[in-house]
Design a protein around this motif. Structure first.
Motif, PDB file in Angstrom:
ATOM      1  N   LYS A  15       0.824  -1.203   0.000  1.00 30.28           N
ATOM      2  CA  LYS A  15       0.000   0.000   0.000  1.00 30.28           C
ATOM      3  C   LYS A  15       0.865   1.264   0.000  1.00 30.28           C
ATOM      4  O   LYS A  15       0.571   2.237  -0.702  1.00 30.28           O
ATOM      5  N   ILE A  18       2.420   1.691  -3.515  1.00 27.12           N
ATOM      6  CA  ILE A  18       1.441   2.213  -4.479  1.00 27.12           C
ATOM      7  C   ILE A  18       1.169   3.686  -4.230  1.00 27.12           C
ATOM      8  O   ILE A  18       1.048   4.483  -5.170  1.00 27.12           O
ATOM      9  N   LEU A  19       1.083   4.071  -2.959  1.00 31.40           N
ATOM     10  CA  LEU A  19       0.841   5.477  -2.631  1.00 31.40           C
ATOM     11  C   LEU A  19       1.994   6.366  -3.083  1.00 31.40           C
ATOM     12  O   LEU A  19       1.775   7.463  -3.631  1.00 31.40           O
ATOM     13  N   ASP A  21       4.092   5.672  -5.541  1.00 30.66           N
ATOM     14  CA  ASP A  21       4.125   5.680  -7.006  1.00 30.66           C
ATOM     15  C   ASP A  21       3.115   6.652  -7.590  1.00 30.66           C
ATOM     16  O   ASP A  21       3.344   7.235  -8.657  1.00 30.66           O
ATOM     17  N   ASN A  22       1.991   6.814  -6.919  1.00 31.85           N
ATOM     18  CA  ASN A  22       0.974   7.745  -7.424  1.00 31.85           C
ATOM     19  C   ASN A  22       1.401   9.206  -7.293  1.00 31.85           C
ATOM     20  O   ASN A  22       0.945  10.058  -8.063  1.00 31.85           O
ATOM     21  N   HIS A  23       2.285   9.489  -6.335  1.00 30.56           N
ATOM     22  CA  HIS A  23       2.708  10.868  -6.113  1.00 30.56           C
ATOM     23  C   HIS A  23       4.098  11.160  -6.664  1.00 30.56           C
ATOM     24  O   HIS A  23       4.379  12.299  -7.043  1.00 30.56           O
ATOM     25  N   LYS A  25       6.546   9.246  -9.293  1.00 33.29           N
ATOM     26  CA  LYS A  25       6.889   8.146 -10.176  1.00 33.29           C
ATOM     27  C   LYS A  25       8.061   8.543 -11.061  1.00 33.29           C
ATOM     28  O   LYS A  25       8.076   9.633 -11.639  1.00 33.29           O
ATOM     29  N   GLN A  32      12.858   2.829 -10.839  1.00 32.26           N
ATOM     30  CA  GLN A  32      11.543   2.696 -10.205  1.00 32.26           C
ATOM     31  C   GLN A  32      11.420   1.364  -9.468  1.00 32.26           C
ATOM     32  O   GLN A  32      10.942   1.303  -8.337  1.00 32.26           O
ATOM     33  N   ASP A  36      10.980   0.877  -5.447  1.00 33.81           N
ATOM     34  CA  ASP A  36       9.840   0.141  -4.898  1.00 33.81           C
ATOM     35  C   ASP A  36      10.297  -1.036  -4.040  1.00 33.81           C
ATOM     36  O   ASP A  36       9.728  -1.301  -2.973  1.00 33.81           O
TER      37      ASP A  36
END
Length: 287
Positions: A15, A18-19, A21-23, A25, A32, A36
């Protein structure tokens, strides 16, 4: 407890990844993945250690002690109780040899290589250039409306014809991205089985699951007739060595008896001092 398990730790770590990566990237895919992976390991490890320390939980401490004893000289009663058994030793090469004879290992490797090629090609492929959108004048749109209506029938026919054609990996890799989970899950089970041979009970069924993907049209583009031919040929080749293995397992009839282990258990029941019984077990493992 479930709240401090690796499952919850991994879920929360995903989680967080993903959070982030959304802000934030990165354009470079390799960087990347490195970011991650680092965030996942740090968050999962921090939550696992923090929750265990905060709640004073040590339910799975013996698991980490067993892994510690496999690679270091660490020993305690529980590790010596497990590691002296052959089932908790490193996996033998004979296991992979038998899996190769049944064609289970080669087929699994072929499926994994195919999936890595498909997703790697789709992931690192150069993005298609964006075509600029040209706004048309209202009069031109009215003049071309009849042509669009005529062409709508052709597009519908093309769409229906495309559905019957085999699906290519370039256009359908994103919709089948869930298959990457099976690759990573098999990698975890493989690592567990290599360290503890007993855990090959998780690895072998997952190899059967990956082998079944040869009938998947995404992994191996094929029509319905060729799919049946490939599956039956593969099952026939596997049954040559698989039938003899089944006969060998069914022929084993006997009764388990270990006088040394029975003597150890009786000593543990009759000895009030646990340290004395652990020393007796240590001498038993060394003998």
């Amino acid at each position: 407890m479930l709240i401090s398990s690796m499952y919850v730790s991994a879920y929360l770590a995903f989680k967080v990844v993903i959070l982030l990566d959304n802000h934030a990237k990165m354009s470079n895919r390799i960087l990347q993945f490195a970011k991650d992976g680092t965030v996942f390991i740090l968050v999962a490890g921090a939550y696992k250690a923090g929750s265990a320390w905060l709640l004073q939980l040590s339910d799975d401490a013996h698991i980490f002690n067993i892994l510690r004893a496999k690679f270091t000289d660490y020993k305690d009663f529980h590790t010596m109780l497990y590691t002296c058994s052959k089932a908790f030793d490193f996996i033998e090469l004979e296991v992979f040899y038998k899996l190769t004879l049944t064609l289970l290992l080669p087929t699994t490797v072929a499926v994994i290589v195919r999936l890595v090629y498909i997703f790697g090609r789709a992931l690192f492929a150069a993005p298609e250039p964006l075509t600029p959108i040209v706004e048309e004048h209202p009069a031109e749109k009215n003049g071309k409306s009849s042509e669009k209506e005529k062409g709508s029938r052709k597009t519908r026919e093309n769409e229906t014809s495309k559905k019957s054609e085999p699906v290519t990996e370039e256009e359908d890799a994103s919709t089948h991205s869930y298959l990457t989970y099976h690759v990573f899950q098999f990698g975890c089970y493989l690592g567990m089985a290599v360290i503890l041979m007993r855990l090959k009970l998780f690895m072998t069924p997952y190899m059967c699951l990956l082998t079944s993907l040869v009938a998947n049209n995404f992994v191996l583009p094929q029509n319905k007739k060729s799919r049946y031919v490939i599956v039956f040929l593969l099952l026939g080749a596997m049954s040559i060595s698989g039938y003899s293995n089944i006969q060998e397992q069914l022929s084993r009839v006997g009764e388990f008896s270990s006088p040394q282990q029975e003597e150890l258990f009786s000593g543990l029941r009759n000895t009030p001092n646990l340290m004395l019984s652990s020393l007796d077990h240590a001498s038993y493992c060394q003998s």
